[in-house]
Design a protein around this motif. Sequence first.
Motif, PDB file in Angstrom:
ATOM      1  N   TRP A  55       2.637   3.109  -6.147  1.00 47.42           N
ATOM      2  CA  TRP A  55       2.060   3.379  -4.839  1.00 47.42           C
ATOM      3  C   TRP A  55       2.403   2.207  -3.940  1.00 47.42           C
ATOM      4  O   TRP A  55       2.337   1.052  -4.369  1.00 47.42           O
ATOM      5  CB  TRP A  55       0.552   3.523  -4.943  1.00 47.42           C
ATOM      6  CG  TRP A  55       0.125   4.805  -5.589  1.00 47.42           C
ATOM      7  CD1 TRP A  55       0.042   5.061  -6.937  1.00 47.42           C
ATOM      8  CD2 TRP A  55      -0.267   5.995  -4.919  1.00 47.42           C
ATOM      9  NE1 TRP A  55      -0.381   6.340  -7.129  1.00 47.42           N
ATOM     10  CE2 TRP A  55      -0.584   6.937  -5.910  1.00 47.42           C
ATOM     11  CE3 TRP A  55      -0.389   6.346  -3.576  1.00 47.42           C
ATOM     12  CZ2 TRP A  55      -1.010   8.222  -5.593  1.00 47.42           C
ATOM     13  CZ3 TRP A  55      -0.815   7.622  -3.264  1.00 47.42           C
ATOM     14  CH2 TRP A  55      -1.129   8.549  -4.274  1.00 47.42           C
ATOM     15  N   PHE A  66      -0.045   5.563   6.156  1.00 48.99           N
ATOM     16  CA  PHE A  66      -0.277   6.423   5.002  1.00 48.99           C
ATOM     17  C   PHE A  66       0.346   5.792   3.766  1.00 48.99           C
ATOM     18  O   PHE A  66       1.403   5.167   3.837  1.00 48.99           O
ATOM     19  CB  PHE A  66       0.324   7.819   5.226  1.00 48.99           C
ATOM     20  CG  PHE A  66      -0.367   8.575   6.314  1.00 48.99           C
ATOM     21  CD1 PHE A  66      -1.545   9.268   6.070  1.00 48.99           C
ATOM     22  CD2 PHE A  66       0.147   8.583   7.598  1.00 48.99           C
ATOM     23  CE1 PHE A  66      -2.195   9.960   7.078  1.00 48.99           C
ATOM     24  CE2 PHE A  66      -0.489   9.262   8.621  1.00 48.99           C
ATOM     25  CZ  PHE A  66      -1.665   9.951   8.355  1.00 48.99           C
ATOM     26  N   TRP A  67      -0.321   5.968   2.623  1.00 45.46           N
ATOM     27  CA  TRP A  67       0.209   5.478   1.359  1.00 45.46           C
ATOM     28  C   TRP A  67       1.450   6.276   0.985  1.00 45.46           C
ATOM     29  O   TRP A  67       1.553   7.464   1.286  1.00 45.46           O
ATOM     30  CB  TRP A  67      -0.853   5.608   0.265  1.00 45.46           C
ATOM     31  CG  TRP A  67      -1.953   4.600   0.422  1.00 45.46           C
ATOM     32  CD1 TRP A  67      -3.124   4.769   1.094  1.00 45.46           C
ATOM     33  CD2 TRP A  67      -1.978   3.277  -0.094  1.00 45.46           C
ATOM     34  NE1 TRP A  67      -3.872   3.628   1.032  1.00 45.46           N
ATOM     35  CE2 TRP A  67      -3.194   2.691   0.297  1.00 45.46           C
ATOM     36  CE3 TRP A  67      -1.082   2.526  -0.853  1.00 45.46           C
ATOM     37  CZ2 TRP A  67      -3.555   1.394  -0.044  1.00 45.46           C
ATOM     38  CZ3 TRP A  67      -1.432   1.221  -1.199  1.00 45.46           C
ATOM     39  CH2 TRP A  67      -2.649   0.670  -0.798  1.00 45.46           C
ATOM     40  N   THR A  83       2.324  10.346   1.697  1.00 45.15           N
ATOM     41  CA  THR A  83       1.145  11.152   1.380  1.00 45.15           C
ATOM     42  C   THR A  83       0.324  11.387   2.649  1.00 45.15           C
ATOM     43  O   THR A  83       0.633  10.864   3.714  1.00 45.15           O
ATOM     44  CB  THR A  83       0.259  10.447   0.341  1.00 45.15           C
ATOM     45  OG1 THR A  83      -0.406   9.336   0.954  1.00 45.15           O
ATOM     46  CG2 THR A  83       1.062   9.992  -0.866  1.00 45.15           C
ATOM     47  N   THR A  84      -0.731  12.147   2.500  1.00 46.30           N
ATOM     48  CA  THR A  84      -1.689  12.334   3.589  1.00 46.30           C
ATOM     49  C   THR A  84      -2.891  11.415   3.421  1.00 46.30           C
ATOM     50  O   THR A  84      -3.887  11.553   4.131  1.00 46.30           O
ATOM     51  CB  THR A  84      -2.169  13.796   3.646  1.00 46.30           C
ATOM     52  OG1 THR A  84      -2.764  14.135   2.383  1.00 46.30           O
ATOM     53  CG2 THR A  84      -1.017  14.743   3.950  1.00 46.30           C
ATOM     54  N   ILE A  85      -2.787  10.450   2.489  1.00 50.66           N
ATOM     55  CA  ILE A  85      -3.880   9.512   2.247  1.00 50.66           C
ATOM     56  C   ILE A  85      -3.716   8.328   3.196  1.00 50.66           C
ATOM     57  O   ILE A  85      -2.779   7.536   3.062  1.00 50.66           O
ATOM     58  CB  ILE A  85      -3.888   9.038   0.780  1.00 50.66           C
ATOM     59  CG1 ILE A  85      -4.038  10.242  -0.155  1.00 50.66           C
ATOM     60  CG2 ILE A  85      -4.994   8.019   0.550  1.00 50.66           C
ATOM     61  CD1 ILE A  85      -3.770   9.937  -1.605  1.00 50.66           C
ATOM     62  N   TYR A  93      -9.853   2.645  -3.094  1.00 48.30           N
ATOM     63  CA  TYR A  93      -8.906   3.673  -3.520  1.00 48.30           C
ATOM     64  C   TYR A  93      -8.806   3.658  -5.029  1.00 48.30           C
ATOM     65  O   TYR A  93      -8.942   2.612  -5.663  1.00 48.30           O
ATOM     66  CB  TYR A  93      -7.506   3.406  -2.954  1.00 48.30           C
ATOM     67  CG  TYR A  93      -7.426   3.481  -1.455  1.00 48.30           C
ATOM     68  CD1 TYR A  93      -7.231   4.696  -0.811  1.00 48.30           C
ATOM     69  CD2 TYR A  93      -7.545   2.326  -0.688  1.00 48.30           C
ATOM     70  CE1 TYR A  93      -7.158   4.763   0.571  1.00 48.30           C
ATOM     71  CE2 TYR A  93      -7.468   2.393   0.699  1.00 48.30           C
ATOM     72  CZ  TYR A  93      -7.281   3.608   1.317  1.00 48.30           C
ATOM     73  OH  TYR A  93      -7.209   3.676   2.679  1.00 48.30           O
ATOM     74  N   PHE A  95      -5.859   5.069  -7.618  1.00 51.36           N
ATOM     75  CA  PHE A  95      -4.548   5.683  -7.734  1.00 51.36           C
ATOM     76  C   PHE A  95      -4.126   5.750  -9.190  1.00 51.36           C
ATOM     77  O   PHE A  95      -4.457   4.869  -9.983  1.00 51.36           O
ATOM     78  CB  PHE A  95      -3.498   4.869  -6.964  1.00 51.36           C
ATOM     79  CG  PHE A  95      -3.700   4.863  -5.478  1.00 51.36           C
ATOM     80  CD1 PHE A  95      -3.942   6.038  -4.783  1.00 51.36           C
ATOM     81  CD2 PHE A  95      -3.627   3.681  -4.771  1.00 51.36           C
ATOM     82  CE1 PHE A  95      -4.112   6.033  -3.406  1.00 51.36           C
ATOM     83  CE2 PHE A  95      -3.795   3.669  -3.391  1.00 51.36           C
ATOM     84  CZ  PHE A  95      -4.035   4.847  -2.704  1.00 51.36           C
ATOM     85  N   ALA A 108      -4.247  10.753  -7.169  1.00 52.89           N
ATOM     86  CA  ALA A 108      -5.260  10.016  -6.415  1.00 52.89           C
ATOM     87  C   ALA A 108      -6.617  10.634  -6.723  1.00 52.89           C
ATOM     88  O   ALA A 108      -6.739  11.863  -6.833  1.00 52.89           O
ATOM     89  CB  ALA A 108      -4.974  10.085  -4.927  1.00 52.89           C
ATOM     90  N   ILE A 110      -9.690  11.701  -5.285  1.00 53.78           N
ATOM     91  CA  ILE A 110     -10.194  12.036  -3.960  1.00 53.78           C
ATOM     92  C   ILE A 110     -11.552  12.708  -4.125  1.00 53.78           C
ATOM     93  O   ILE A 110     -11.650  13.785  -4.709  1.00 53.78           O
ATOM     94  CB  ILE A 110      -9.199  12.963  -3.217  1.00 53.78           C
ATOM     95  CG1 ILE A 110      -7.848  12.251  -3.087  1.00 53.78           C
ATOM     96  CG2 ILE A 110      -9.757  13.381  -1.864  1.00 53.78           C
ATOM     97  CD1 ILE A 110      -6.719  13.128  -2.591  1.00 53.78           C
ATOM     98  N   VAL A 117      -0.620  14.304  -6.246  1.00 53.11           N
ATOM     99  CA  VAL A 117      -0.175  14.097  -4.869  1.00 53.11           C
ATOM    100  C   VAL A 117       1.336  14.310  -4.741  1.00 53.11           C
ATOM    101  O   VAL A 117       1.797  14.841  -3.734  1.00 53.11           O
ATOM    102  CB  VAL A 117      -0.574  12.680  -4.398  1.00 53.11           C
ATOM    103  CG1 VAL A 117      -0.043  12.384  -3.016  1.00 53.11           C
ATOM    104  CG2 VAL A 117      -2.090  12.523  -4.433  1.00 53.11           C
TER     105      VAL A 117
END
Length: 157
Positions: A55, A66-67, A83-85, A93, A95, A108, A110, A117
């Motif tokens: 990551w 974003f990550w 990603t959308t993170i 976080y 991961f 991830a 979430i 992801v």
Amino acid sequence: QCIASSSTITRPDWLPEMSMRLKTHSTLTATRWWVGLFSGSPVASATPALHYGAWRYDTVADGTAFWRCVSDNGSGTPQVTTTTIAAATSTLYEFGISMTATAVQFWANISGTWTLVATHSTTIPTSTTLLSLYGKVTTLENVAKTFKFGVVKLYTN
């Protein structure tokens, strides 16, 4: 700050699964974050010529908050999935990464549920490459930054 295994501890054909919990600093400006499994230290570059699944968040290389899921086979031209993170300050976080000889999966946690992801099946570490666990934030300016690890886990099958 850095967390790293003192020696190589796994390789993709051993089917490693790792997870890390981390908390970001109160500022993300001019920082590069790496969390994952590597064949060497990634801190000098956003695209190191190493074998890895990791990551990444890099305020200079990535340009958006974003990550990224990143893998490479030593080429220095990694496969990168945005990603959308969102990368946010003072945020916890969790991961995860799982590897096989043919794929790297990025997970991830979430809201208490592990979510797949991204999956990379090209530009991934060679199956017998020895890898170390690594987590590091590098400041890209002359200002001290820190992050915290809560839990680091590594399993091999």
